[in-house]
Design a protein around this motif. Structure first.
Motif, mmCIF file in Angstrom:
data_model
loop_
_atom_site.group_PDB
_atom_site.id
_atom_site.type_symbol
_atom_site.label_atom_id
_atom_site.label_comp_id
_atom_site.label_asym_id
_atom_site.label_seq_id
_atom_site.Cartn_x
_atom_site.Cartn_y
_atom_site.Cartn_z
ATOM 1 N N GLN A 195 43.218 22.713 -35.522
ATOM 2 C CA GLN A 195 42.764 22.421 -36.879
ATOM 3 C C GLN A 195 41.411 21.733 -36.838
ATOM 4 N N MET A 196 40.543 22.125 -37.786
ATOM 5 C CA MET A 196 39.197 21.571 -37.898
ATOM 6 C C MET A 196 38.864 21.322 -39.355
ATOM 7 N N LEU A 197 37.907 20.436 -39.592
ATOM 8 C CA LEU A 197 37.477 20.096 -40.941
ATOM 9 C C LEU A 197 35.964 20.132 -41.013
ATOM 10 N N GLN A 198 35.454 20.339 -42.228
ATOM 11 C CA GLN A 198 34.004 20.366 -42.442
ATOM 12 C C GLN A 198 33.672 19.547 -43.673
ATOM 13 N N THR A 199 32.779 18.587 -43.509
ATOM 14 C CA THR A 199 32.361 17.762 -44.639
ATOM 15 C C THR A 199 31.392 18.536 -45.524
ATOM 16 N N VAL A 200 31.095 17.959 -46.663
ATOM 17 C CA VAL A 200 29.992 18.472 -47.477
ATOM 18 C C VAL A 200 28.690 18.218 -46.725
ATOM 19 N N PRO A 201 27.600 18.930 -47.044
ATOM 20 C CA PRO A 201 26.305 18.642 -46.422
ATOM 21 C C PRO A 201 25.908 17.179 -46.601
ATOM 22 N N GLN A 202 25.228 16.649 -45.594
ATOM 23 C CA GLN A 202 24.838 15.233 -45.568
ATOM 24 C C GLN A 202 23.310 15.148 -45.682
ATOM 25 N N PRO A 203 22.765 15.101 -46.901
ATOM 26 C CA PRO A 203 21.300 15.085 -47.069
ATOM 27 C C PRO A 203 20.669 13.870 -46.393
ATOM 28 N N GLY A 204 19.601 14.114 -45.662
ATOM 29 C CA GLY A 204 18.863 13.023 -45.037
ATOM 30 C C GLY A 204 19.520 12.436 -43.806
ATOM 31 N N TYR A 205 20.619 13.038 -43.350
ATOM 32 C CA TYR A 205 21.330 12.515 -42.186
ATOM 33 C C TYR A 205 21.273 13.544 -41.072
ATOM 34 N N GLU A 206 20.962 13.100 -39.854
ATOM 35 C CA GLU A 206 20.894 14.013 -38.710
ATOM 36 C C GLU A 206 21.709 13.464 -37.543
ATOM 37 N N LEU A 207 22.678 14.245 -37.111
ATOM 38 C CA LEU A 207 23.498 13.928 -35.947
ATOM 39 C C LEU A 207 23.231 15.021 -34.914
ATOM 40 N N LYS A 208 22.499 14.677 -33.885
ATOM 41 C CA LYS A 208 22.025 15.701 -32.953
ATOM 42 C C LYS A 208 23.105 16.101 -31.950
ATOM 43 N N GLY A 209 23.221 17.401 -31.732
ATOM 44 C CA GLY A 209 24.060 17.922 -30.658
ATOM 45 C C GLY A 209 25.542 17.758 -30.881
ATOM 46 N N SER A 210 26.276 17.847 -29.779
ATOM 47 C CA SER A 210 27.727 17.691 -29.785
ATOM 48 C C SER A 210 28.072 16.261 -29.425
ATOM 49 N N VAL A 211 28.937 15.651 -30.235
ATOM 50 C CA VAL A 211 29.371 14.272 -29.982
ATOM 51 C C VAL A 211 30.855 14.313 -29.664
ATOM 52 N N ALA A 269 24.189 23.764 -39.274
ATOM 53 C CA ALA A 269 22.803 23.988 -39.699
ATOM 54 C C ALA A 269 22.562 23.593 -41.148
ATOM 55 N N ASP A 270 23.611 23.618 -41.987
ATOM 56 C CA ASP A 270 23.440 23.266 -43.406
ATOM 57 C C ASP A 270 23.563 21.768 -43.665
ATOM 58 N N GLY A 271 23.713 20.974 -42.601
ATOM 59 C CA GLY A 271 23.810 19.521 -42.743
ATOM 60 C C GLY A 271 25.225 19.002 -42.844
ATOM 61 N N SER A 272 26.200 19.877 -43.007
ATOM 62 C CA SER A 272 27.596 19.436 -43.005
ATOM 63 C C SER A 272 27.993 19.035 -41.586
ATOM 64 N N VAL A 273 29.078 18.280 -41.459
ATOM 65 C CA VAL A 273 29.551 17.845 -40.152
ATOM 66 C C VAL A 273 30.957 18.394 -39.935
ATOM 67 N N ILE A 274 31.142 19.049 -38.798
ATOM 68 C CA ILE A 274 32.447 19.584 -38.432
ATOM 69 C C ILE A 274 33.163 18.544 -37.573
ATOM 70 N N ILE A 275 34.430 18.311 -37.885
ATOM 71 C CA ILE A 275 35.238 17.285 -37.225
ATOM 72 C C ILE A 275 36.533 17.935 -36.748
ATOM 73 N N GLY A 276 36.999 17.552 -35.615
ATOM 74 C CA GLY A 276 38.278 18.062 -35.111
ATOM 75 C C GLY A 276 38.550 17.446 -33.756
ATOM 76 N N ASP A 277 39.488 18.015 -33.049
ATOM 77 C CA ASP A 277 40.415 19.041 -33.438
ATOM 78 C C ASP A 277 41.773 18.700 -32.856
ATOM 79 N N SER A 278 42.751 19.563 -33.090
ATOM 80 C CA SER A 278 44.116 19.352 -32.616
ATOM 81 C C SER A 278 44.549 20.559 -31.798
ATOM 82 N N HIS A 279 45.694 20.436 -31.111
ATOM 83 C CA HIS A 279 46.189 21.528 -30.273
ATOM 84 C C HIS A 279 47.708 21.607 -30.385
ATOM 85 N N GLU A 280 48.176 22.774 -30.815
ATOM 86 C CA GLU A 280 49.604 23.042 -30.927
ATOM 87 C C GLU A 280 49.872 24.346 -30.183
ATOM 88 N N TYR A 281 50.891 24.382 -29.328
ATOM 89 C CA TYR A 281 51.059 25.477 -28.385
ATOM 90 C C TYR A 281 52.332 26.284 -28.643
#
Length: 388
Positions: free
Chosen positions: A226-242, A286-298
């Protein structure tokens, strides 16, 4: 009368693993077709973070991942497939995790893979909104990249069609593969009969349909994330993979650290995060939104339907709460939630089986797909066609 067309290679499955097999075959001057059951790829390839992070892989697969980085950059120089050269970081939240990133840094030095240990202050300066109470140190990989997965695969296929001469059959199922004199005959749902010297099947569903007994006897399992995506974050930059502390405790690269086994043994076995295989990652799209996750179910591949199609709100809520402890984004308003399903093997790196010397099943690459497929496929094409 059925249309008959001849190729050196037919790839079944237009996801990242299949498409990179096609790419490398085309680079060798071979005539190639890709058959994709949907109008465009719909599976794991487009339902992930788009992180290309060899740093998270064991030593063997890190080599494939590092070659993938080179391939992504080479293609991006010729055709925009959404590659961003912005690095990856692992953030340690306690002394155990600091120990692990220090040990991984030493392993990387021996492997010749560039990484940089960051102090707590350097992490805070580099990643806006990062909470001082969370981070103790970081390990940064400057050579790693991100892509937009729902964009990348379409553009890569477009590049291969326009520039490399790929024949692409979309919305097409494979009904039968049969060895014939000089190669393999492939019958499609559109009444087309294609022939090729070799066939590589990279689609799990087509594998299941074409070779049900072999599929049932495999050790493939499926993972639901499971993954989530925020609304775009104007003026905020989070570079790369965290990637954060829970990622440090899950990623294969850290299994090779001397302290890993002892640290894992001290974890609470019935914690919510262990039950649902949660680790917290951030990636700005690329649109400024932030993707957050994730979980694992097998589940066993044969029982994939048991995973269902619902999203667990308790898992989503937990990930948001944990993410808020790490980075203070301008907004945690969620605009999109989804799950992805990928297959992997329990006892080997991926599933490989050859039928009659000409039909090669290659699937179950799991979470290594976006990072490892480009590099692995290059080697595998050479093996399949016995190239130097």
């Amino acid at each position: 009368m059925r249309m008959r067309k001849k190729y050196d290679l037919i790839v079944v499955g237009g996801g990242v693993l299949g498409t990179f097999h096609a790419y490398h075959a085309l680079e060798q001057g071979l005539r190639v077709a890709v058959i994709e059951k949907d109008k465009r790829p719909q599976g794991a390839t487009v339902r992930n973070f788009g992180q290309v992070v060899p740093s998270g892989m064991n030593t063997k697969w890190q080599e494939y991942g590092r070659e993938s980085l080179n391939i992504y950059r080479q293609i991006q120089d010729r055709f925009d497939i959404s590659v961003r050269h912005n690095g990856s970081v692992y953030l340690a939240s306690n002394e155990e995790e600091v120990q692990l990133i220090e040990e991984l840094s030493s392993i990387n030095q021996k492997n010749g893979y560039t990484s940089q240990l960051l102090t707590r202050q350097e992490c805070l300066e580099k990643y806006p909104g990062l909470k001082p109470g969370y981070v103790k140190a970081g390990l940064f990989f400057p050579d790693e990249v991100t892509v937009e997965p729902r964009v990348m695969i379409g553009r890569l296929l477009q590049y291969l069609i326009k520039e490399k001469g790929l024949d692409y059959y979309d919305s097409t199922h494979v009904l039968n593969c049969a060895q014939v004199t000089g190669g393999v005959s492939v019958l499609t749902s559109k009444g087309t009969e294609l022939e090729a010297g070799k066939v590589i099947i990279c689609c799990g569903s087509e594998f299941k349909t074409l070779y049900p007994q072999l599929f049932a006897g495999s050790d493939l399992e499926v993972t639901k994330l499971q993954m989530l995506q925020t609304v775009p974050q104007p003026g905020y930059e989070l570079k790369g993979s965290v990637l954060t502390g829970l990622s440090i405790r899950r990623y294969e690269a850290f299994y090779e650290c001397p302290s890993f086994a002892a640290i894992k043994a001290r974890e609470v076995p019935d914690s919510f995060e262990k039950k649902w295989g949660i680790h917290i990652l951030f990636k700005q799209a690329a649109d400024g939104s932030v993707i957050i996750g994730d979980s694992h179910e097998y589940a066993r591949a044969a029982d994939a339907d048991d995973l269902g199609f619902d999203l667990r709100t308790d898992v989503d809520d937990f990930m948001i709460i944990e993410a808020q402890k790490i980075i203070a984004l301008p907004s945690y308003e969620i605009q999109n939630r989804w799950f992805g399903i990928y297959s992997q093997c329990k006892t080997q790196d991926l599933f490989q089986h050859t039928i009659d010397g000409a039909i090669h099943i290659v699937t179950g690459i799991g979470g290594k797909g976006m990072t490892g497929s480009a590099g692995f496929s290059k080697e595998n094409i050479k093996r399949v066609f016995d190239l130097k």
